[in-house]
Design an enzyme around this catalytic site. Structure first.
Site, PDB file in Angstrom:
ATOM      1  N   GLU A  12       0.818  -1.217   0.000  1.00 33.20           N
ATOM      2  CA  GLU A  12       0.000   0.000   0.000  1.00 33.20           C
ATOM      3  C   GLU A  12       0.850   1.266   0.000  1.00 33.20           C
ATOM      4  OE1 GLU A  12      -3.772  -1.997   2.396  1.00 33.20           O
ATOM      5  OE2 GLU A  12      -2.453  -0.636   3.441  1.00 33.20           O
ATOM      6  N   ASP A 223     -12.658  -6.747  -0.989  1.00 37.54           N
ATOM      7  CA  ASP A 223     -13.389  -8.017  -0.885  1.00 37.54           C
ATOM      8  C   ASP A 223     -14.742  -7.732  -0.260  1.00 37.54           C
ATOM      9  OD1 ASP A 223     -11.206  -7.943   1.598  1.00 37.54           O
ATOM     10  OD2 ASP A 223     -13.220  -8.499   2.235  1.00 37.54           O
TER      11      ASP A 223
END
Ligand code: SAH
Length: 256
Positions: A12, A223
């Site tokens: 990230e 997700d």
């Protein structure tokens, strides 16, 4: 203005690190803090590792040792709102620790002795986050991530941008039953329906609240917090979310 940027996974922050002119590296409490210039602003970049204690201790150091004036926490999250799809972006307007329960001493979700359940993000910070995300999603995103990559993850239209409640806990949620129980518990505490679940945001928001430092928590949906969650999310972070994070942070830093 010195901006602290924190990511819970190394991917990230990898792209931001590439763009940063690092002046000094310091390791404290097993975290490496990179100090320097990022998009022409003073910045400190750090990989916190995941879950609440890791994130809270990292952010405490960022504030106390490095003196940041703003904390930006970015990462991925599981969707709780069924309308959210992979690749959508969520800005937290309030953050709750969903696994905090000291009943009967305090109300469920209440942080003991603070008297707070939800940490709210002030409108000025939300506005900044919203403008940055809009600018990125409508523009540079399309140069950064090829359409084929987006569609490989089921992202066919423009990602949507939402603001709302983010809930955090020391649990990777990958089961619809757990999610149903969580929704119900939050509702009975009088909280609005959460948009997404992750493992750090509310802990970071508490530390920032206690130190009087503004915070922005921004998440890309990786997700749906169901059985496929663990399978989907690592490649998604590497190929898509890392670009979203760095792109939105770039816009954000230029605006502050
Ligand atoms: N082994 C992994 C651990 C990551 S934990 C690693 O490579 O480090 C998952 C991370 O994604 C956390 O930072 C959390 O905030 C976020 N996340 C994404 N989907 C989630 C879900 N369904 N439930 C909880 N956290 C989720």
């Amino acid at each position: 203005m010195k901006v602290g940027i924190v990511g819970a996974m190394p991917q990230e922050i990898a792209l931001l690190q590439r763009d940063m002119t690092v002046v000094r590296r310091q390791t404290r409490g097993m975290r490496e803090y990179l100090e320097g210039r990022l998009y022409e602003k003073d910045a400190v970049l750090v990989f916190s590792r995941c879950a609440k204690v890791a994130a809270a201790s990292t952010v405490t150091t960022l504030i106390e040792v490095f003196g940041v004036d703003l904390v930006i926490f970015t990462g991925v999250a599981g969707a709780v709102d069924p309308a959210l799809g992979i690749g959508d972006v969520v800005i937290g307007n309030a953050l709750v620790q969903h696994d905090l329960d000291t009943r009967p001493l305090f109300r469920r979700f209440e942080v003991p002795l603070l008297g707070e359940i939800a940490f709210e993000v002030p409108p000025a910070m939300l506005g900044l986050a919203r403008r940055s995300a809009e600018r990125y999603l409508h523009g540079p995103l399309h140069q950064d991530v090829p359409t084929e990559v987006l569609s490989a993850f089921g992202i066919t239209g423009p990602p949507s941008l939402r603001e709302g409640l983010i809930v955090s806990g020391d649990q990777f949620i990958a089961d619809p039953g757990t999610l149903t129980d969580l929704r119900r518990a939050l509702k009975s505490a009088g909280l609005p329906a959460p948009l997404c679940v992750e493992m750090e945001g509310a802990a970071v928001a508490q530390v920032c609240h206690e130190h009087g430092v503004p915070v922005i928590v921004m998440r890309t949906i990786s997700d749906k917090a169901d059985h496929s969650a663990a399978v989907d999310f690592v490649p998604f972070v590497e190929r898509v979310a890392s670009h979203f994070t760095s792109g939105i942070v770039r816009e954000l830093i230029t605006l502050v």
